[in-house]
Design a protein around this motif. Structure first.
Motif, PDB file in Angstrom:
ATOM      1  N   GLU A   1       0.820  -1.209   0.000  1.00 34.71           N
ATOM      2  CA  GLU A   1       0.000   0.000   0.000  1.00 34.71           C
ATOM      3  C   GLU A   1       0.853   1.257   0.000  1.00 34.71           C
ATOM      4  OE1 GLU A   1      -3.242   0.495  -0.342  1.00 34.71           O
ATOM      5  OE2 GLU A   1      -3.468  -1.658  -0.718  1.00 34.71           O
ATOM      6  N   TRP A   2       1.999   1.210   0.647  1.00 34.29           N
ATOM      7  CA  TRP A   2       2.875   2.382   0.663  1.00 34.29           C
ATOM      8  C   TRP A   2       3.363   2.702  -0.751  1.00 34.29           C
ATOM      9  CZ3 TRP A   2       7.814   3.904  -0.624  1.00 34.29           C
ATOM     10  CH2 TRP A   2       8.267   5.093  -0.053  1.00 34.29           C
TER      11      TRP A   2
ATOM     12  N   GLY B   1       0.759   5.231  -0.422  1.00 36.03           N
ATOM     13  CA  GLY B   1       1.173   5.850   0.823  1.00 36.03           C
ATOM     14  C   GLY B   1       2.367   6.783   0.723  1.00 36.03           C
TER      15      GLY B   1
ATOM     16  N   GLU C   1       1.213   9.407   3.246  1.00 34.01           N
ATOM     17  CA  GLU C   1       1.434   9.014   4.633  1.00 34.01           C
ATOM     18  C   GLU C   1       2.688   9.671   5.218  1.00 34.01           C
ATOM     19  OE1 GLU C   1       1.779   4.798   4.868  1.00 34.01           O
ATOM     20  OE2 GLU C   1      -0.154   4.404   3.899  1.00 34.01           O
TER      21      GLU C   1
ATOM     22  N   SER D   1       5.095   8.536   7.831  1.00 36.00           N
ATOM     23  CA  SER D   1       5.425   7.349   8.606  1.00 36.00           C
ATOM     24  C   SER D   1       6.002   7.726   9.962  1.00 36.00           C
ATOM     25  CB  SER D   1       6.443   6.490   7.844  1.00 36.00           C
ATOM     26  OG  SER D   1       5.934   6.100   6.582  1.00 36.00           O
TER      27      SER D   1
ATOM     28  N   THR E   1       5.697  13.393   4.321  1.00 33.36           N
ATOM     29  CA  THR E   1       5.506  12.295   3.383  1.00 33.36           C
ATOM     30  C   THR E   1       6.801  12.077   2.596  1.00 33.36           C
ATOM     31  OG1 THR E   1       4.772  13.691   1.538  1.00 33.36           O
ATOM     32  CG2 THR E   1       3.078  12.943   3.099  1.00 33.36           C
TER      33      THR E   1
END
Length: 371
Positions: free
Chosen positions: A150-151, A155, A159, A161, A167
């Motif tokens: 998914e990353w 993502g 995202e 992390s 990001t």
């Protein structure tokens, strides 16, 4: 071309300023001042070039160069940057971690580029070449956040992390824009050892990961997008794939060639560890198969990690002999160069490790050619 011209101008300016501000003859000259412009790294077919000439580099990984305990949370031990670069022959190739986590001041929580800036400036002073790795798949030194399917699919754009300030897309833009004009910055790797698999347990043990059938397409799209963005910001740079090169999810077997065909990748990678990997390797993911695929794509295949344990389990001199023979054979198979794993300022001779200390026999080979 713009970047190459700018690199030459910057290097010449540094030489001019050093000469203009030279100390009186009774004082010693600054040993960290460059004596000539830093030549650009390039690609010609399946070979690397230096200043337009064919080049088979022997380089070194020094992942922890941007560790500064007074500034960031670090990644490994602190390194005396001038001492490290001064030991290398001019224009040697060094690969290091330029993670977003290393651009965070641990005292304030704010962005602080000083530690990575120091690496780049030291390399410039000593006429050295850098490959900056912007992140790694396992999340080491980045909050241990594994980058899964998914990353890579979405993502990396959205995202933040754990252990990182922004990001990955934002960090890529930030890093490339900040250091693109340095004559020392030879190229970029988006993610070290990319593997878009799915975790099946909290520890994300590699034996229990699931490889989605669409992983090669997701990894190819990631290379396309990140490579295009790097090229947009830094048009004349060299982009490395980051591949471990074996049977990892997303690039196993024939998928390696499919994802490596991306226009967002200039140099393909392979990692080799004596005692784990072998030459010529298996027919699906071995070194010889990877060199065949690289030739089909007309791209270089660089052994960006070649390592062997030594210390309590074997002498440093024997390791030097074994690895010298290994990369000589690698060159015969059509590879584009090799980089030892990995320099540490504080090697552990009483343990069995991959450590390469300042006085290790392998350090004498960095910057040379296997002949």
């Amino acid at each position: 071309m713009r970047r190459r011209l700018l690199r030459i101008i910057v290097s010449l300016l540094a030489v001019f300023l050093t000469a203009s501000c030279a100390a009186p003859s009774s004082q010693s000259a600054d040993p960290a001042s460059p004596t000539a412009p830093i030549p650009p790294l390039g690609v010609s077919g399946t070979s690397l070039t230096l200043d337009g000439k064919p080049w088979w580099p022997i380089g070194i990984n020094a992942y922890q160069l941007a560790t500064d305990w007074s500034v960031n949370a670090g990644c490994g031990a602190e390194v005396d940057l001038d001492a490290f670069f001064s030991r290398l022959q001019p224009h040697s190739l060094t690969r290091f971690n330029a993670f977003s986590s290393l651009a965070v001041n641990k005292h304030t929580g704010l962005l602080d580029f000083s530690a990575i800036d120091a690496v780049v400036r030291a390399a410039e002073r000593h006429g050295q070449l850098l490959v900056a790795v912007l992140s790694n798949n396992e999340g080491a030194c980045e909050g241990d956040s594994f980058k899964d399917y998914e990353w890579y699919a979405r993502g990396w754009r959205t995202e933040v992390s754990p252990g990182t300030p922004m990001t990955f897309q934002a960090w890529l833009d930030t890093a490339v824009q900040r250091w693109r004009d340095s004559p020392a910055l030879a190229g970029w790797t988006a993610v070290g050892e990319p593997e878009p698999s799915e975790c099946r347990d909290p520890q994300c043990d590699w034996t229990r990961r699931y490889c989605h059938p669409d992983s090669p397409n997701v990894l190819r799209a990631f290379y396309d997008a990140t490579g295009a963005r790097i090229r947009e910001i830094d048009p004349d740079t060299t982009i490395f794939s980051g591949h471990a090169g074996g049977g990892q999810c997303g690039s196993a077997g024939e998928a390696f060639e499919r994802v490596s065909a991306s226009p967002g990748v200039d140099v393909l990678e392979y990692h080799f560890y004596h005692g784990i990997d072998s030459l010529p390797g298996n027919a699906f993911d071995g070194l010889v198969r990877r060199t065949q695929q690289a030739r089909a794509l007309n791209k270089p295949l660089l052994i960006t990690e070649i390592g062997m344990q030594a210390g309590s389990c074997g002498s440093l001199d024997n390791r030097e002999r074994v690895l010298r023979d290994a990369f000589t054979e690698m060159r015969k198979h059509g590879t584009a160069g090799a980089m030892f794993w990995s320099f540490v300022p504080d090697p552990r001779p009483s343990e069995c490790t991959l450590d390469i200390g300042p006085t290790d026999p392998l350090m004498r080979l960095v910057g040379t050619s296997p002949g």
